[in-house]
Design a protein around this motif. Sequence first.
Motif, mmCIF file in Angstrom:
data_model
loop_
_atom_site.group_PDB
_atom_site.id
_atom_site.type_symbol
_atom_site.label_atom_id
_atom_site.label_comp_id
_atom_site.label_asym_id
_atom_site.label_seq_id
_atom_site.Cartn_x
_atom_site.Cartn_y
_atom_site.Cartn_z
ATOM 1 N N VAL A 130 -28.159 -34.925 -96.252
ATOM 2 C CA VAL A 130 -27.864 -36.240 -95.684
ATOM 3 C C VAL A 130 -29.160 -36.972 -95.358
ATOM 4 O O VAL A 130 -29.292 -38.179 -95.616
ATOM 5 C CB VAL A 130 -26.981 -36.096 -94.425
ATOM 6 C CG1 VAL A 130 -26.882 -37.431 -93.682
ATOM 7 C CG2 VAL A 130 -25.591 -35.626 -94.807
ATOM 8 N N ARG A 131 -30.130 -36.265 -94.799
ATOM 9 C CA ARG A 131 -31.419 -36.897 -94.499
ATOM 10 C C ARG A 131 -32.107 -37.380 -95.771
ATOM 11 O O ARG A 131 -32.688 -38.467 -95.800
ATOM 12 C CB ARG A 131 -32.323 -35.926 -93.735
ATOM 13 C CG ARG A 131 -31.925 -35.715 -92.289
ATOM 14 C CD ARG A 131 -33.042 -35.067 -91.503
ATOM 15 N NE ARG A 131 -33.378 -33.753 -92.039
ATOM 16 C CZ ARG A 131 -32.824 -32.619 -91.650
ATOM 17 N NH1 ARG A 131 -31.875 -32.646 -90.718
ATOM 18 N NH2 ARG A 131 -33.187 -31.462 -92.157
ATOM 19 N N ARG A 132 -32.070 -36.562 -96.812
ATOM 20 C CA ARG A 132 -32.669 -36.968 -98.081
ATOM 21 C C ARG A 132 -31.966 -38.204 -98.645
ATOM 22 O O ARG A 132 -32.606 -39.109 -99.194
ATOM 23 C CB ARG A 132 -32.600 -35.821 -99.085
ATOM 24 C CG ARG A 132 -33.498 -34.639 -98.757
ATOM 25 C CD ARG A 132 -34.969 -35.034 -98.740
ATOM 26 N NE ARG A 132 -35.392 -35.604 -100.004
ATOM 27 C CZ ARG A 132 -35.856 -34.878 -101.031
ATOM 28 N NH1 ARG A 132 -35.948 -33.547 -100.914
ATOM 29 N NH2 ARG A 132 -36.235 -35.458 -102.143
ATOM 30 N N LEU A 133 -30.636 -38.227 -98.536
ATOM 31 C CA LEU A 133 -29.878 -39.377 -99.008
ATOM 32 C C LEU A 133 -30.255 -40.626 -98.222
ATOM 33 O O LEU A 133 -30.427 -41.710 -98.797
ATOM 34 C CB LEU A 133 -28.375 -39.105 -98.872
ATOM 35 C CG LEU A 133 -27.431 -40.260 -99.222
ATOM 36 C CD1 LEU A 133 -27.596 -40.662 -100.684
ATOM 37 C CD2 LEU A 133 -25.988 -39.878 -98.927
ATOM 38 N N PRO A 140 -19.107 -51.353 -103.005
ATOM 39 C CA PRO A 140 -20.414 -50.834 -103.438
ATOM 40 C C PRO A 140 -21.542 -51.139 -102.454
ATOM 41 O O PRO A 140 -22.401 -50.292 -102.202
ATOM 42 C CB PRO A 140 -20.638 -51.547 -104.772
ATOM 43 C CG PRO A 140 -19.269 -51.876 -105.260
ATOM 44 C CD PRO A 140 -18.500 -52.216 -104.035
ATOM 45 N N GLN A 141 -21.552 -52.356 -101.887
ATOM 46 C CA GLN A 141 -22.587 -52.713 -100.926
ATOM 47 C C GLN A 141 -22.388 -51.990 -99.596
ATOM 48 O O GLN A 141 -23.357 -51.589 -98.944
ATOM 49 C CB GLN A 141 -22.581 -54.224 -100.698
ATOM 50 C CG GLN A 141 -22.843 -55.025 -101.959
ATOM 51 C CD GLN A 141 -22.826 -56.505 -101.691
ATOM 52 O OE1 GLN A 141 -23.645 -57.032 -100.957
ATOM 53 N NE2 GLN A 141 -21.867 -57.205 -102.303
ATOM 54 N N MET A 142 -21.143 -51.823 -99.200
ATOM 55 C CA MET A 142 -20.840 -51.155 -97.938
ATOM 56 C C MET A 142 -21.256 -49.686 -97.974
ATOM 57 O O MET A 142 -21.830 -49.165 -97.011
ATOM 58 C CB MET A 142 -19.343 -51.260 -97.653
ATOM 59 C CG MET A 142 -18.856 -50.481 -96.450
ATOM 60 S SD MET A 142 -17.062 -50.355 -96.429
ATOM 61 C CE MET A 142 -16.769 -49.325 -97.877
ATOM 62 N N ALA A 165 -23.552 -44.527 -96.097
ATOM 63 C CA ALA A 165 -23.567 -43.205 -96.723
ATOM 64 C C ALA A 165 -24.050 -42.134 -95.756
ATOM 65 O O ALA A 165 -23.468 -41.042 -95.673
ATOM 66 C CB ALA A 165 -24.438 -43.234 -97.976
ATOM 67 N N ALA A 166 -25.120 -42.415 -95.009
ATOM 68 C CA ALA A 166 -25.661 -41.421 -94.083
ATOM 69 C C ALA A 166 -24.707 -41.121 -92.925
ATOM 70 O O ALA A 166 -24.442 -39.948 -92.630
ATOM 71 C CB ALA A 166 -27.027 -41.877 -93.553
ATOM 72 N N PRO A 167 -24.155 -42.133 -92.226
ATOM 73 C CA PRO A 167 -23.173 -41.830 -91.174
ATOM 74 C C PRO A 167 -21.957 -41.075 -91.684
ATOM 75 O O PRO A 167 -21.443 -40.171 -91.015
ATOM 76 C CB PRO A 167 -22.787 -43.217 -90.637
ATOM 77 C CG PRO A 167 -23.936 -44.093 -90.983
ATOM 78 C CD PRO A 167 -24.476 -43.572 -92.272
ATOM 79 N N MET A 168 -21.481 -41.435 -92.882
ATOM 80 C CA MET A 168 -20.352 -40.717 -93.457
ATOM 81 C C MET A 168 -20.719 -39.257 -93.711
ATOM 82 O O MET A 168 -19.900 -38.358 -93.469
ATOM 83 C CB MET A 168 -19.915 -41.368 -94.771
ATOM 84 C CG MET A 168 -19.110 -42.634 -94.610
ATOM 85 S SD MET A 168 -18.502 -43.263 -96.196
ATOM 86 C CE MET A 168 -17.327 -41.990 -96.639
#
Length: 219
Positions: free
Chosen positions: A206-209, A138-140, A145-148
Motif C-alpha cells: 500500500v505504501r509503494r502504491l 478512474p479519477q476517484m 487507492a491508498a485509503p482503500m
Amino acid sequence: MLFDLAFALSTVPKIVGALWTSILVALLSCVGASLLGFSLEIARRSNRVMRYAMRFLIDFIRSTPLLVQLYFFYFVLPSYGIKLPALAIGVIAISIYYSGYLAEVFKAGIDGVKPGQFEAARALGLKRLQTVVLVIAPQMLRNIAAPMGNYFIGIFKSTPYLAAIAVYEAFGAALDISSDTFRYTEPMVVVGAIFLAIALVLAWLVRRLEEHLLLSAKR
C-alpha cells in the motif's frame, strides 16, 4: 507451561492450510465491500431523501460491532427462513460492515474530482451511469487507492471473527489445535505471526502504491 518450538512448528501446516479460507473470505469481502460502499455513496448523492436515508444507514453500519452483525446474520436470519452457509454469511457480514467505511472513502474521492469534470460529461451528453463509470471512477480511484488498501488490510485482519460461526479459517484451525492439545500459546503465536507477516507485506504494498500515485500525480 514453556513455549515448545517443535510443537509450534508442527501446527504450521494445519494453520496454513486453513489460511486459504481466510484469504478467500478477504478477497470476496474486499470486492463486496467496495461495490456496496460505492453504491451507498452514489445513492446518497441521488436526492435529498436518499441522502438522509443513506447517511443514517452508513452511520448505523459503522456504529454496530462486526461481531454483532455476524451473529445477527448467522442466528437471526434462519428464523425467517433465510439459510446460508457460514462462509457466505461471513463474507456478507464483513462486506456490509466495511462498506460503511468505504462509502466515506468514496465520498472523499468523488469530492476530490473537479466539478468541471461533471459539467464536461453533461456537455458531451453522457448519462449519469456513464459519467460515473467512465469519467468519475478512474479519477476517484487514483485519490482513494491508498485509503482503500488500508481498509482491505483491515478486512483481512477481521477474518478471524468467522471462527465464532464455525468457519474453518486460520484462527479457527488454531483454536481446534488448542482445544485438542490444551496448549494455546503455540497455536496462537503461530497464527498471530502469520497474520502479522501478511499484514506487513500488504502495508508495504500500500505504501509503494501511494508513493507511485504521488509521483504520477506530479508528472
